[in-house]
Design a protein around this motif. Structure first.
Motif, short mmCIF file in Angstrom:
data_model
loop_
_atom_site.label_atom_id
_atom_site.label_comp_id
_atom_site.label_asym_id
_atom_site.label_seq_id
_atom_site.Cartn_x
_atom_site.Cartn_y
_atom_site.Cartn_z
N ARG A 1 -3.76 -7.50 -1.30
CA ARG A 1 -3.37 -6.65 -0.17
C ARG A 1 -1.86 -6.46 -0.08
O ARG A 1 -1.39 -5.79 0.83
CB ARG A 1 -3.92 -7.24 1.14
N SER A 2 -1.11 -7.10 -1.00
CA SER A 2 0.33 -6.91 -1.00
C SER A 2 0.75 -6.09 -2.21
O SER A 2 0.73 -6.57 -3.34
CB SER A 2 1.05 -8.26 -1.05
N PRO A 3 1.12 -4.82 -2.01
CA PRO A 3 1.55 -4.00 -3.15
C PRO A 3 2.75 -4.59 -3.88
O PRO A 3 2.92 -4.37 -5.08
CB PRO A 3 1.91 -2.66 -2.52
N MET A 4 3.57 -5.34 -3.16
CA MET A 4 4.71 -5.98 -3.82
C MET A 4 4.22 -7.00 -4.84
O MET A 4 4.80 -7.15 -5.91
CB MET A 4 5.60 -6.66 -2.77
N SER A 5 3.12 -7.69 -4.50
CA SER A 5 2.55 -8.68 -5.42
C SER A 5 1.85 -8.00 -6.59
O SER A 5 2.14 -8.28 -7.76
CB SER A 5 1.57 -9.57 -4.65
N THR A 6 0.94 -7.07 -6.30
CA THR A 6 0.20 -6.41 -7.38
C THR A 6 1.17 -5.62 -8.27
O THR A 6 1.00 -5.57 -9.48
CB THR A 6 -0.87 -5.45 -6.82
N GLY A 7 2.19 -5.03 -7.65
CA GLY A 7 3.17 -4.26 -8.43
C GLY A 7 3.94 -5.16 -9.38
O GLY A 7 4.21 -4.79 -10.53
N SER A 8 4.32 -6.35 -8.91
CA SER A 8 5.05 -7.28 -9.77
C SER A 8 4.21 -7.68 -10.97
O SER A 8 4.70 -7.75 -12.10
CB SER A 8 5.44 -8.54 -8.99
N TRP A 9 2.93 -7.93 -10.69
CA TRP A 9 2.03 -8.30 -11.80
C TRP A 9 1.86 -7.14 -12.77
O TRP A 9 1.93 -7.32 -13.99
CB TRP A 9 0.66 -8.72 -11.24
N ALA A 10 1.63 -5.94 -12.23
CA ALA A 10 1.44 -4.78 -13.10
C ALA A 10 2.68 -4.53 -13.94
O ALA A 10 2.59 -4.26 -15.15
CB ALA A 10 1.11 -3.54 -12.25
N LEU A 11 3.84 -4.66 -13.32
CA LEU A 11 5.09 -4.43 -14.04
C LEU A 11 5.25 -5.47 -15.16
O LEU A 11 5.66 -5.13 -16.28
CB LEU A 11 6.26 -4.51 -13.06
N SER A 12 4.90 -6.72 -14.87
CA SER A 12 5.03 -7.77 -15.89
C SER A 12 4.11 -7.50 -17.07
O SER A 12 4.51 -7.61 -18.23
CB SER A 12 4.69 -9.14 -15.30
N ILE A 13 2.86 -7.15 -16.74
CA ILE A 13 1.87 -6.93 -17.81
C ILE A 13 2.24 -5.68 -18.61
O ILE A 13 2.30 -5.70 -19.84
CB ILE A 13 0.46 -6.80 -17.21
N PHE A 14 2.53 -4.61 -17.88
CA PHE A 14 2.86 -3.34 -18.54
C PHE A 14 4.13 -3.49 -19.38
O PHE A 14 4.19 -3.02 -20.51
CB PHE A 14 3.03 -2.25 -17.48
N GLY A 15 5.12 -4.18 -18.82
CA GLY A 15 6.36 -4.39 -19.55
C GLY A 15 6.14 -5.16 -20.84
O GLY A 15 6.66 -4.79 -21.90
N SER A 16 5.32 -6.22 -20.76
CA SER A 16 5.08 -7.02 -21.96
C SER A 16 4.35 -6.20 -23.02
O SER A 16 4.72 -6.23 -24.21
CB SER A 16 4.22 -8.24 -21.62
N LEU A 17 3.31 -5.47 -22.60
CA LEU A 17 2.53 -4.69 -23.56
C LEU A 17 3.38 -3.57 -24.17
O LEU A 17 3.30 -3.32 -25.39
CB LEU A 17 1.28 -4.11 -22.88
N SER A 18 4.19 -2.92 -23.34
CA SER A 18 5.02 -1.84 -23.91
C SER A 18 6.07 -2.42 -24.85
O SER A 18 6.47 -1.77 -25.81
CB SER A 18 5.66 -1.01 -22.79
#
Lengths: 279, 342
Positions: free
Chosen positions: B112-129
């Motif tokens: 329910r916290s976009p700041m939390s889900t966003g941080s995770w998405a950014l970490s995962i996306f950043g690593s994969l890219s």
């Protein structure tokens, strides 16, 4: 067991002992010595360094003062006719209100916090763990009451802890202890609710039908927040005290917004794919 | 906010004019009832760069899925995503009050916290890219020739990873909008449904324009790619303009900060006219390299200004007591109650 405050604004005398007691116990820095010109309120608002704030609302009687007003006579509530056709009706009523964190049942700041620094402690109070907070500041715009605030010098966000440390030792919070008129009451939420009901009924009997309890789901001030552990007995519309009539839980919209983004992602992806196939 | 008669130095009572009970707009000396976000320039710059990175990744993945064969196109999109995903976390950590604790973002996942889900998405996306770009770098001989690291990098299944990373990338491009709406700020929260989609459409159009800009400037892209990009840019700008218009309708009177003296010229002139209308005119007209370059630059500037006015406009919205109190009213139409069923 849930603990909370009940702040009865009808008996507040605006002495600011709660502000001082809070600052002293929690070792909070001063806010500077700014003179606002807003009545006798130079604190202005709750902040990361101010966890109790006494609002000073000047509430004159409905009749307006006209002509050349003698301020001494005004203060003494003189009723006689004055020269130059001036009319007087005395100072009217002062309204004071000691504001504090509302300790929401469904707390937006706690739901917004990405680090899990904001928790509910064993007293069911909303508490920021200062050793976990990394100062992202996302709790600040989430709060529907403008309570939680970042402190730039420190980097982290702070607000009322409901004197977590004192409660552990069986003491009541510093502000409630210092309050000379018992305007600030501390205790179990259920008991405070009973007290509040009695007091509001008493006020109604005494000819103040405008009195109401702010912070319960029934009376308002609770959108999706499901009530506050820190309630207030108010004598005017909430906005007079700088409180919203019907705040809401911002996180209730996250699921819907995420679905909308998913749909949008599908459509936009399809459009780009179409352009590539056609192009 | 305050009546004229209170302003000209002649209050009608001896009491403070701001709390005169005869006024109908009740507030407390005009002090904002909610606190605005402290976010500084790093945040809207991140919103922009992160969007370009997400948009570029979408292009690369669609290119893969459609069997596109333009090395320059893939090179541009992949390196763009990599650079964007290196710069983004730096900006975000920079903006933290306690930057050394940035990893606390990943000690918990809160849906329910976009700041939390966003941080995770950014970490995962950043690593994969990062993985995808590493393979590209190995193929381009940028890993110091034929060595172990380079041979290892060439084993990366980049197509598969691109597809896996796509949902995270699209989330990075859109959650920035959700981040804004999940607050008590009237202008943001009113637009809860369309803020994310609008940010995503702007992210995709920025990604398209950046890719097209690089390919045009370097004279790298083949004609087929450039044509496809142009077509997509046109479609995306039209979608974006519709979404912005619909957003303004949803925001209603709470969109006032966007048209203020300070932000109005940037929003109307920079985002709408300069960032959407002008590029559309350029792209629909007779095509030339210079026109495409100019259109791309305009879209990128407009996309940046869009994020700037949204973030700064939210600050102004939070600072306006009347805006918040009318928003958080019980029965007034358009009040703050979420329209989502619980």
């Amino acid at each position: 067991m849930a603990t909370g405050f009940l702040t009865d604004t009808t008996v507040c005398i605006g002495c600011k002992a709660c502000e001082v007691a809070c600052k002293q116990w929690n070792q909070l820095p001063a806010d500077g010595y700014e003179l606002t010109g807003d009545s006798y309120d130079n604190t202005k608002q709750l902040s990361g360094d101010t966890w109790r704030h006494v609002a000073f609302i000047e509430n004159p009687k409905k009749k307006r003062l006209t002509g050349d007003v003698d301020l001494v006579a005004l203060a003494e509530d003189v009723k006689e006719d004055l020269p130059n056709g001036a009319e007087l009706d005395g100072l009217g009523r002062w309204t004071f209100m000691s504001d504090v964190c509302k300790h929401c049942v469904e707390a937006p700041c706690q739901q917004a916090c990405p680090t899990g620094a904001i928790i509910r402690n064993e007293f069911d109070n909303v508490y920021i763990q200062p050793d976990v907070c990394n100062g992202c500041g996302y709790c600040v715009p989430a709060c529907p009451y403008g309570v939680i605030t970042s402190v730039p010098e420190d980097g982290r966000a702070f607000k009322c802890t409901l004197c977590y440390d004192r409660q552990i030792d069986g003491l009541e919070p510093a502000c409630a202890k210092a309050c000379p008129t018992n305007s600030i009451m501390f205790g179990e939420v259920e008991e405070l609710e009973k007290l509040a009901e009695e007091r509001v009924a008493q006020l109604h009997d005494r000819g103040y039908p405008q009195a109401f309890l702010y912070g319960t789901p029934e009376v308002g001030g609770t959108g999706g927040i499901k009530g506050n552990h820190s309630k207030f007995i108010l004598m005017d519309v909430p906005e007079t005290y700088n409180l919203p009539e019907n705040p809401f839980l911002p996180q209730d919209k996250v699921a819907g917004a995420t679905i909308a983004c998913g749909v949008a992602a599908g459509v936009l992806g399809a459009v780009v794919a179409w352009a590539f196939l056609e192009g | 906010m305050t009546d004229e008669k209170h302003r000209n130095g002649k209050p009608e009572t001896s009491h403070h004019p701001e709390t005169d009970p005869n006024r109908d707009d009740k507030n407390y000396y005009g002090i904002p009832p909610i606190k605005r976000a402290h976010w500084t320039w790093q945040i809207y710059v991140y919103f922009w760069i992160g969007g370009i990175g997400a948009g570029s990744h979408l292009l690369a993945t669609i290119g893969y899925l459609l069997g596109w064969r333009d090395e320059a196109f893939f090179r541009t999109t992949k390196y763009t995503t990599l650079v964007a995903m290196v710069v983004s976390p730096v900006l975000l950590v920079w903006d933290l009050g306690r930057p050394e604790r940035f990893l606390n973002m990943l000690r918990i996942l809160k849906l329910r916290s976009p700041m939390s889900t966003g941080s995770w998405a950014l970490s995962i996306f950043g690593s994969l890219s990062g993985l995808i770009a590493t393979k590209q770098a190995a193929e381009d001989g940028l890993l110091l020739g034929d060595n172990f690291a380079s041979r290892l990098a060439k084993l990366v299944p980049d197509r598969l990873i691109s597809v896996l990373a796509l949902p995270f990338g699209l989330y990075v491009g859109s959650y920035t909008g959700i981040l804004l709406i999940a607050t008590s700020v009237p202008m943001w929260a009113k637009n809860w449904l369309l803020m994310g989609p609008t940010f995503l459409s702007s992210a995709v159009s920025s990604g398209l324009s950046w890719t097209s800009l690089v390919l045009h400037i370097g004279r790298w892209g083949d004609g087929k790619t450039l044509g496809a990009l142009k077509k997509a840019e046109k479609a995306m700008l039209i979608i974006e303009s519709v979404l912005i218009a619909a957003s303004l309708v949803r925001m209603g009177k709470w969109s006032k900060p966007l048209f203020s003296k300070k932000l109005g010229p940037l929003f109307v002139g920079g985002t709408i006219l300069g960032g959407i209308v002008a590029p559309l005119v350029l792209l629909f007209g007779k095509g030339s390299r210079e026109k495409s370059i100019l259109a791309s630059i305009l879209v990128l500037v407009g996309g940046f200004l869009f994020r700037y006015v949204m973030v700064v406009g939210g600050r102004d919205s939070a600072d306006d007591p009347e805006s918040y109190f009318t928003f958080a009213k019980k029965d007034e139409k358009g009040g703050g109650r979420p329209e989502v069923s619980e």
